[in-house]
Design a protein around this motif. Sequence first.
Motif, mmCIF file in Angstrom:
data_model
loop_
_atom_site.group_PDB
_atom_site.id
_atom_site.type_symbol
_atom_site.label_atom_id
_atom_site.label_comp_id
_atom_site.label_asym_id
_atom_site.label_seq_id
_atom_site.Cartn_x
_atom_site.Cartn_y
_atom_site.Cartn_z
ATOM 1 N N UNK A 340 33.097 46.776 43.848
ATOM 2 C CA UNK A 340 33.508 45.788 44.472
ATOM 3 C C UNK A 340 34.269 45.002 43.524
ATOM 4 N N UNK A 341 35.044 44.232 44.000
ATOM 5 C CA UNK A 341 35.874 43.362 43.105
ATOM 6 C C UNK A 341 35.453 41.853 43.694
ATOM 7 N N UNK A 342 35.483 41.127 42.632
ATOM 8 C CA UNK A 342 35.054 39.703 42.713
ATOM 9 C C UNK A 342 35.954 38.621 42.103
ATOM 10 N N UNK A 343 36.029 37.462 42.475
ATOM 11 C CA UNK A 343 36.564 36.595 41.436
ATOM 12 C C UNK A 343 35.810 35.838 40.739
ATOM 13 N N UNK A 344 36.168 35.664 39.349
ATOM 14 C CA UNK A 344 35.537 35.330 38.213
ATOM 15 C C UNK A 344 35.083 33.791 38.442
ATOM 16 N N UNK A 345 36.101 32.889 39.026
ATOM 17 C CA UNK A 345 35.678 31.538 39.307
ATOM 18 C C UNK A 345 34.599 31.398 40.183
ATOM 19 N N UNK A 346 34.530 32.383 41.424
ATOM 20 C CA UNK A 346 33.658 32.288 42.346
ATOM 21 C C UNK A 346 32.120 32.470 41.888
ATOM 22 N N UNK A 347 32.083 33.887 40.732
ATOM 23 C CA UNK A 347 31.039 33.893 40.201
ATOM 24 C C UNK A 347 30.420 32.990 39.420
ATOM 25 N N UNK A 348 31.369 32.521 38.532
ATOM 26 C CA UNK A 348 30.860 31.427 37.596
ATOM 27 C C UNK A 348 30.211 30.023 38.272
ATOM 28 N N UNK A 349 30.975 29.790 39.544
ATOM 29 C CA UNK A 349 30.292 28.644 40.116
ATOM 30 C C UNK A 349 29.018 28.888 40.675
ATOM 31 N N UNK A 350 28.810 30.224 41.356
ATOM 32 C CA UNK A 350 27.422 30.341 41.919
ATOM 33 C C UNK A 350 26.408 30.334 40.547
ATOM 34 N N UNK A 351 26.818 30.856 39.657
ATOM 35 C CA UNK A 351 26.026 31.100 38.614
ATOM 36 C C UNK A 351 25.747 29.430 38.025
#
Length: 542
Positions: A340-351
């Motif tokens: 899967x490919x994710x957006x880094x800023x989306x993952x950072x915000x979730x974290x």
Amino acid sequence: MKRAAIYARFSTDLQDERSIEDQASLCRKYAERESLDVVAVFDDRARSGGSILGRDGLLALMDKARERSFDVIVVEALDRLSRDMEDLAGIHKRLSFLGIEIRAVHEGVVNTVLVGLRGLVGQLYREDNAHKVRRGQAGRVGKGLNAGGLTYGYEPVAGDPGKRSIVEAEAEIVRRIFREYVDGRTPRDIAHDLNAERITPPRGRAWNASTINGNMLRGNGILNNELYAGRLVWNKVRMVKDPDTGKRISRPNAESDWQATDVPDQAIVSRELFDAAQKRKKARSITNPNQQRRPRHILSGLLKCAACGAGMASNGKDPSGRIRIRCSAATESGICPDPKTFYLDTVEAAVLNGLTAELRHPEVIAEYVRTYHAERKRLTAEADRKRLRLERRLGELNREIDRLVDAIAKGQGDPAVLGPKSTLLDGERKKITAELAETAPTTEAVALHPAMLARYEEQLTRLQAALADGIRNGDTECSEAIRDLIETVTVFRDSTRAGGVQVEISGRLTALLGEQAYPNRVRGVWGKMVAEEGLEPPTQGL
């Protein structure tokens, strides 16, 4: 009639399987002579006596011993139990505590003296054998023969030990790898193509960049193997056994310890092609020192793919400039089962949202306090044992020095002998006294470090303040705060929402408490949490 258990073992799969039956038969005859009733037989086949780890038969025997299932253990010889001094002494100590005798057919009832002698002899025998094996391997390498192990592109010659012949199909793959690498392709791209063509890798399930690129320090990997250019290099690494796990671990040797022999008949690629590959590897290894020391993003090196467990890395940008991340196994070798490919800023915000909310959850704080308390008690116990050992030795030295001084004063003994000995002991006494002065005094382990909760809130406040400005401005303070708290972040796709992301965060307790809380710098994982993007609060608790 005493109940007896028999234990038998042989070391390698090269030995006769009948060895176990022969040992058991010999022990049964001994038991009959000694009027012992054999109630159980335990064995370990093809297991080294150098460690008790991985020996299921011996571990089962010790479990039954704790249940008092027998009164005597019969072995052919003590080295069947162990060839390690520490392990043999430990086995004897535990069985003696349980009131269980060890009897060896060739030595009789085992006592402490016999355990010490046989343990020493067994360990020396094992270590001497290892030296002889390495000496034999060195001799074979000097003759251009294989000292052991398989190399991609070659196969052993049947009936001619140490000789190997070139496997042409594999050799062509090796030539292809060298040619493509010298022509400018990366190991990652080469591995991708080989996997896509379903070409069998040297080992494992797939080709990847490290298979091709290897490790320069250890001298492994296809591009580092000089055998392909007609030069056999041996002794790049040595194997040592971890005493705590029993696993063999490779350690690189200094290049001065390597042994090399020219074997032109074994060459698969030309020396010119091999040297060109080394030149390109050297050029590619030069990196800006700032890039080597600092992570490029807040979560660099911390992200893991939920589908396969591999790391995740940046994978380009979309037209708007947002950075994508993707599973490294999918990128390196194309083998991730669900890439899967994710957006880094989306993952950072979730974290970040999940981290700030979950860290204040009562269950997290409770687990954090419990782990802290357990570690403080362990460290206190270790400090107490060390201080007690030093104080005991200091008392022995004081008494011995006093005796020597009295003897010299009374004219008993030769001062030329007693004087230097007294000086030597006094030097040890000063060293121990200094060590005691540096050792923290014995204290009761406290249930809660006075600064702990304050440190906790301080870290969270620092985190929130850093997030406010750091994310927008790329401030390194933000990255340091996050990386100080996080061990790993596993990224999942949320199947319930289009574009949804779930993250599982594993954090570090030590970072929250500070270095003073754990003087040994133990880095313990304190718990896990899940944070979902776009929810307030980000998730439920642990």
